[in-house]
Design a protein around this motif. Structure first.
Motif, mmCIF file in Angstrom:
data_model
loop_
_atom_site.group_PDB
_atom_site.id
_atom_site.type_symbol
_atom_site.label_atom_id
_atom_site.label_comp_id
_atom_site.label_asym_id
_atom_site.label_seq_id
_atom_site.Cartn_x
_atom_site.Cartn_y
_atom_site.Cartn_z
ATOM 1 N N GLN A 40 0.634 -1.073 0.145
ATOM 2 C CA GLN A 40 -0.211 -0.177 -0.282
ATOM 3 C C GLN A 40 1.066 1.220 -0.495
ATOM 4 O O GLN A 40 0.696 2.461 -0.697
ATOM 5 C CB GLN A 40 -0.843 -0.025 1.390
ATOM 6 C CG GLN A 40 -1.539 0.964 1.675
ATOM 7 C CD GLN A 40 -2.519 1.431 0.141
ATOM 8 O OE1 GLN A 40 -2.873 0.924 -0.686
ATOM 9 N NE2 GLN A 40 -3.465 2.817 0.297
ATOM 10 N N SER B 133 1.225 3.595 -2.802
ATOM 11 C CA SER B 133 1.259 5.910 -3.084
ATOM 12 C C SER B 133 2.372 6.475 -3.228
ATOM 13 O O SER B 133 2.216 7.539 -2.918
ATOM 14 C CB SER B 133 0.326 5.878 -1.637
ATOM 15 O OG SER B 133 1.167 5.781 -0.994
ATOM 16 N N SER C 254 -7.886 9.692 -0.781
ATOM 17 C CA SER C 254 -6.779 9.355 -0.344
ATOM 18 C C SER C 254 -6.737 9.106 1.121
ATOM 19 O O SER C 254 -6.867 10.158 1.736
ATOM 20 C CB SER C 254 -5.430 10.615 -0.625
ATOM 21 O OG SER C 254 -4.204 9.780 -0.145
ATOM 22 N N THR D 272 -5.168 7.330 3.858
ATOM 23 C CA THR D 272 -4.023 7.086 4.042
ATOM 24 C C THR D 272 -4.374 7.073 5.706
ATOM 25 O O THR D 272 -4.913 7.951 6.675
ATOM 26 C CB THR D 272 -2.409 6.901 3.914
ATOM 27 O OG1 THR D 272 -2.207 8.362 4.050
ATOM 28 C CG2 THR D 272 -2.592 6.650 2.121
ATOM 29 N N ASP E 43 -1.425 12.178 2.586
ATOM 30 C CA ASP E 43 -2.326 11.875 1.472
ATOM 31 C C ASP E 43 -1.522 12.678 0.411
ATOM 32 O O ASP E 43 -1.741 13.540 0.798
ATOM 33 C CB ASP E 43 -3.994 11.743 2.217
ATOM 34 C CG ASP E 43 -4.482 11.285 3.426
ATOM 35 O OD1 ASP E 43 -4.358 9.908 2.925
ATOM 36 O OD2 ASP E 43 -3.863 11.905 4.343
ATOM 37 N N ILE F 120 -7.233 -1.094 3.875
ATOM 38 C CA ILE F 120 -7.108 -0.501 5.066
ATOM 39 C C ILE F 120 -8.037 -0.569 5.967
ATOM 40 O O ILE F 120 -7.460 -0.475 7.340
ATOM 41 C CB ILE F 120 -6.892 0.474 4.559
ATOM 42 C CG1 ILE F 120 -5.853 1.155 2.976
ATOM 43 C CG2 ILE F 120 -6.843 1.763 5.212
ATOM 44 C CD1 ILE F 120 -4.710 0.330 3.263
#
Length: 184
Positions: free
Chosen positions: A16, A20, A90, A92, A96, A173
């Motif tokens: 991941q 990204s 986004s 995360t 982001d 996630i």
């Protein structure tokens, strides 16, 4: 079997992070990027803060959660994007980043969501204009192998639509966050 789970989770997390990584490191921006704005703010758990983007061209948003976990949702069809209604996202646990294509209709709505895992989140978002040359600018040039450059191959059967991919990543996630909370 139980020992394989932590290793699999670490591999998933690493993939991941690697996926990204299409954006340069947070401290460095390519020479083609022009910093337009720096936005700082706070957002409560489960709440949204909305911004409106009017700049034309390809825009890159980079957001760092200074405290807590703020997530980013972008739309060119609504000024109030959310996790139910967005074009780009986004979400995360770290930095982001979203690249808004030049063809998006302006104004673009930007939603910043305070994840409920933290009572309050603080963020800093940098807004860049990406002045790099788009590959589409050379669409009228013939391809070296003689193919028509405007011709696109049909998507493979295993290619998932972007909506399904984003839902899959959101679920993965969320599961990863849950497992990491249980483990640590």
């Amino acid at each position: 079997m139980a020992a394989a789970w932590p290793r699999a989770l670490l591999v998933l997390l690493a993939s991941q992070v690697a996926s990204s990584a299409g954006f340069p490191e947070e401290d460095e921006a390519p020479g083609e990027w022009v910093l337009l704005h720096v936005v700082q703010g706070q957002i409560g758990a489960g709440n949204y803060s909305y911004l409106r983007l009017n700049h034309e061209g390809k825009i890159v948003l980079r957001m760092q959660s200074v405290k807590g976990d703020a997530d980013l949702y972008v739309s060119d069809s609504t000024l109030h994007p959310s996790f139910d209604d967005y074009a780009l996202q986004s979400v995360t646990c770290g930095p982001d980043a979203v690249a808004i294509p030049a063809h998006f209709r302006r104004p673009v709505g930007i939603g910043i969501y305070g994840h409920p895992s933290h009572q309050e989140s603080e963020f800093e978002m940098k807004v860049y204009l990406d002045r790099s040359v788009e590959p589409a600018a050379f669409a009228d040039v013939a391809a070296p192998d003689g193919r028509d450059p405007g011709h696109r191959h049909a998507p493979a059967a295993e290619d998932a639509p972007p909506e399904e991919e984003s839902v899959l990543w959101t679920v993965l996630i969320s599961l990863l966050k849950l497992v990491l909370e249980v483990l640590f």
